[in-house]
Write a protein that holds these residues in place. Structure first.
Motif, mmCIF file in Angstrom:
data_model
loop_
_atom_site.group_PDB
_atom_site.id
_atom_site.type_symbol
_atom_site.label_atom_id
_atom_site.label_comp_id
_atom_site.label_asym_id
_atom_site.label_seq_id
_atom_site.Cartn_x
_atom_site.Cartn_y
_atom_site.Cartn_z
ATOM 1 N N ARG B 155 45.259 81.928 47.414
ATOM 2 C CA ARG B 155 44.156 80.981 47.350
ATOM 3 C C ARG B 155 44.018 80.255 48.688
ATOM 4 N NH1 ARG B 155 45.324 76.815 44.689
ATOM 5 N NH2 ARG B 155 47.274 77.442 43.710
ATOM 6 N N ASP B 157 42.890 77.335 49.101
ATOM 7 C CA ASP B 157 43.098 75.886 48.958
ATOM 8 C C ASP B 157 44.526 75.556 48.558
ATOM 9 O OD1 ASP B 157 43.108 76.897 46.461
ATOM 10 O OD2 ASP B 157 41.646 75.506 45.608
ATOM 11 N N ARG B 194 50.015 84.861 39.582
ATOM 12 C CA ARG B 194 48.585 84.704 39.276
ATOM 13 C C ARG B 194 48.054 83.372 39.785
ATOM 14 N NH1 ARG B 194 49.981 87.152 34.389
ATOM 15 N NH2 ARG B 194 50.256 85.137 33.388
ATOM 16 N N SER B 195 48.877 82.357 39.671
ATOM 17 C CA SER B 195 48.401 81.026 40.066
ATOM 18 C C SER B 195 48.263 80.911 41.581
ATOM 19 C CB SER B 195 49.361 79.955 39.559
ATOM 20 O OG SER B 195 50.543 79.953 40.334
ATOM 21 N N LEU B 196 48.873 81.837 42.298
ATOM 22 C CA LEU B 196 48.817 81.765 43.754
ATOM 23 C C LEU B 196 47.799 82.726 44.345
ATOM 24 C CD1 LEU B 196 52.608 81.491 44.664
ATOM 25 C CD2 LEU B 196 50.850 79.754 45.006
ATOM 26 N N PRO B 199 41.749 84.736 43.315
ATOM 27 C CA PRO B 199 41.151 85.387 42.148
ATOM 28 C C PRO B 199 40.375 86.626 42.537
ATOM 29 C CG PRO B 199 40.164 83.231 42.618
ATOM 30 C CD PRO B 199 41.412 83.338 43.408
ATOM 31 N N ILE B 201 37.756 87.975 41.393
ATOM 32 C CA ILE B 201 36.300 87.885 41.462
ATOM 33 C C ILE B 201 35.828 87.272 42.774
ATOM 34 C CG2 ILE B 201 35.305 87.902 39.161
ATOM 35 C CD1 ILE B 201 36.369 84.956 38.984
ATOM 36 N N ALA B 202 36.742 86.646 43.453
ATOM 37 C CA ALA B 202 36.346 85.883 44.629
ATOM 38 C C ALA B 202 35.713 86.774 45.691
ATOM 39 C CB ALA B 202 37.544 85.177 45.224
ATOM 40 N N ASP B 205 35.088 83.812 51.208
ATOM 41 C CA ASP B 205 34.690 82.441 51.519
ATOM 42 C C ASP B 205 35.660 81.893 52.549
ATOM 43 O OD1 ASP B 205 36.269 80.734 48.745
ATOM 44 O OD2 ASP B 205 36.827 82.480 49.931
#
Lengths: 208, 208
Positions: B155, B157, B194-196, B199, B201-202, B205
Motif C-alpha cells: 500500500r 499509504d 493482505r493488509s499490507l 489491493p 483492484i488498484a 496512483d
DNA sequence: CCGCGTCTCAATCAAGTGATTGATTGTCAA
DNA sequence: TTGACAATCAATCACTTGATTGAGACGCGG
C-alpha cells in the motif's frame, strides 16, 4: 475456593481483602510477580503477616484474589463505555480510544495484566481467570471486524479472527513497552485502521 | 569425568558455562524465571553449587549469561538465512517462515525470550541485551515494508514503522500462547500480508 | 457481664536460598 | 618432582519466605 459464604460476614473482611489485593497489585507493579512477598503486602496494608493469612490463607489464594480484582476492574471498564450502535469503524476507534485511556489513566492495570498473562502459562488457576478475559476481548474485535467486512466498510477479504488477533497482539505489544508507547500509539492504530478499511479507490465513504 | 583430548584446561570453563546456561534455560522453560534456582541448575549440570558459583559468580551474572546465549542463538539463526535480493513480499514471507520455523523447532528459545523480555522491564542488565535484539528485528521489518511501499507492491499509504510494530506484536503475541499457535499462525500471516499488499483492484496512483 | 465469633498480633517454625569457606583433586610447565 | 593454578566439593552461613501457633482485643446479642 474461598470460604467467604459464612452466614454472618463482616464488612471488614471484604475491605481488608480489597486492601490486600490493592497492595499486592501495587507491589507487582513495582517488583513484578516474582518479587511479590507476603510480608511486603502486609506491611503496605499495615497489618501483621498472620492477619494477612487470616484473610487470605495461602499465597495461591492471594494470586487468585489479585486475578479476580483485575478481572473486576476490566469488566467494570468494559461496562462503563456505551455500547452504542455505531459503524464498525467508529466501534474500532472506540476500542482504540479505550485502550489508550487505560494505558494513560490506569497503567497499573495494564502492567499487572501483563504479569498475570505471563504467569497464566504456568499457573492453571490464573489461566482460568485470564483466558476468558482475553477471549472476551478477541470476541469483541472479531465482531467489529466481521460487521465491517459485511457492511462493506472493511476489506471484503479480511479474516476477522486473524485480524482480531493482530489487533490484540499489536496493542498488547504496546503494553509491554509502556514507556514510549504513547508516542507511537496513534501511528499504530491509524495503520491498523488503514490496513482494515476497504481501499479508497473502491470506496465512496472515505475519510482521512 | 576424564576430559577428552582437550589441549588446555581453559576450554573447560567455557564448556561449563555453556552447560550451565543450557540447564538454566531448560529450567526457565520448565518453571519460569521466578522458579529458577541455582541449586537446580547445579544439579542438572551435575556439579556442586560452589562449582557453579565458581564459574558464574552471582545469580545476576547467571541471568546475563542466559541473556547472552539467547542473543547468540538469535543472531546465529539470523545469519543462517540467506539475505537474498528478493521482492519485499518474498522477504516478508521469508520472515514469517523463519518465525514459524523457530516456533516449531526451537520453542524453548521463544519461551525464554518471552521470559527475558518480561524481566527486562525491571532488570536493566537484561534490557541492555534484549532491547537491541528487538530493535534489530523491528528494523528488518521496517526495511521490508519500506521497500514494498516504494516499489509499489505494498500500500502506498503504509506507515513502515507502525506496520513493523504491528507485525512484531502479532507474532510476539503468538509466542505467548505457544500452545495453539501453529493452528492460527498461517491465518495470521496471510491476513498480515493482505493488509499490507496493495489491493488488486488498484490502478496506478501516485504514492504520497 | 458473659460468651462467642471476628479480627489482630508477637513470636516462631521449617524449608528453602544465594553465597562463602576451606580443603581436595587433577593437570601442566619448569 | 614440584609449585602454581584451574576446577571441584562438603559443609555451612546468613538471610528470606510462606505459613502456624497461641494469646489476646473488640464488638455484640443475651
Amino acid at each position: 475456593m474461598t470460604l467467604t459464604t459464612a452466614p454472618t460476614r463482616r464488612e471488614s473482611t471484604d475491605e481488608r481483602r480489597l486492601a490486600i489485593a490493592q497492595a499486592a497489585r501495587a507491589l507487582i507493579v513495582e517488583k513484578g510477580f516474582e518479587g511479590l512477598r507476603t510480608r511486603d503486602i502486609a506491611e503496605r496494608v499495615g497489618i501483621n503477616i498472620a492477619t494477612l493469612h487470616y484473610h487470605v490463607p495461602t499465597k495461591k489464594a492471594l494470586v487468585q484474589l489479585v486475578a479476580h480484582t483485575i478481572e473486576q476492574d476490566f469488566r467494570a471498564q468494559e461496562k462503563r463505555r456505551p455500547r452504542a450502535r455505531r459503524s464498525p469503524r467508529d466501534r474500532l476507534r472506540f476500542e482504540f480510544e479505550d485502550q489508550r485511556d487505560t494505558m494513560t489513566n490506569n497503567p497499573d492495570l495494564v502492567i499487572v495484566m501483563s504479569e498475570l498473562a505471563q504467569r497464566a502459562r504456568r499457573d492453571p488457576a490464573v489461566a482460568q481467570v485470564m483466558q476468558p478475559l482475553y477471549n472476551f476481548w478477541i470476541r469483541q474485535l472479531v465482531e467489529i471486524v466481521t460487521a465491517g467486512r459485511d457492511d462493506g466498510s472493511f476489506r471484503p477479504d479480511v479474516d476477522p479472527m486473524a485480524a482480531a488477533q493482530i489487533i490484540a497482539g499489536a496493542l498488547g505489544n504496546l503494553w509491554r513497552q509502556l514507556d514510549d508507547s504513547p508516542r507511537i500509539f496513534d501511528s499504530i492504530t491509524r495503520e491498523l485502521e488503514r490496513s482494515l478499511l476497504r481501499p479508497a479507490i473502491a470506496n465512496k465513504d472515505t475519510a482521512p
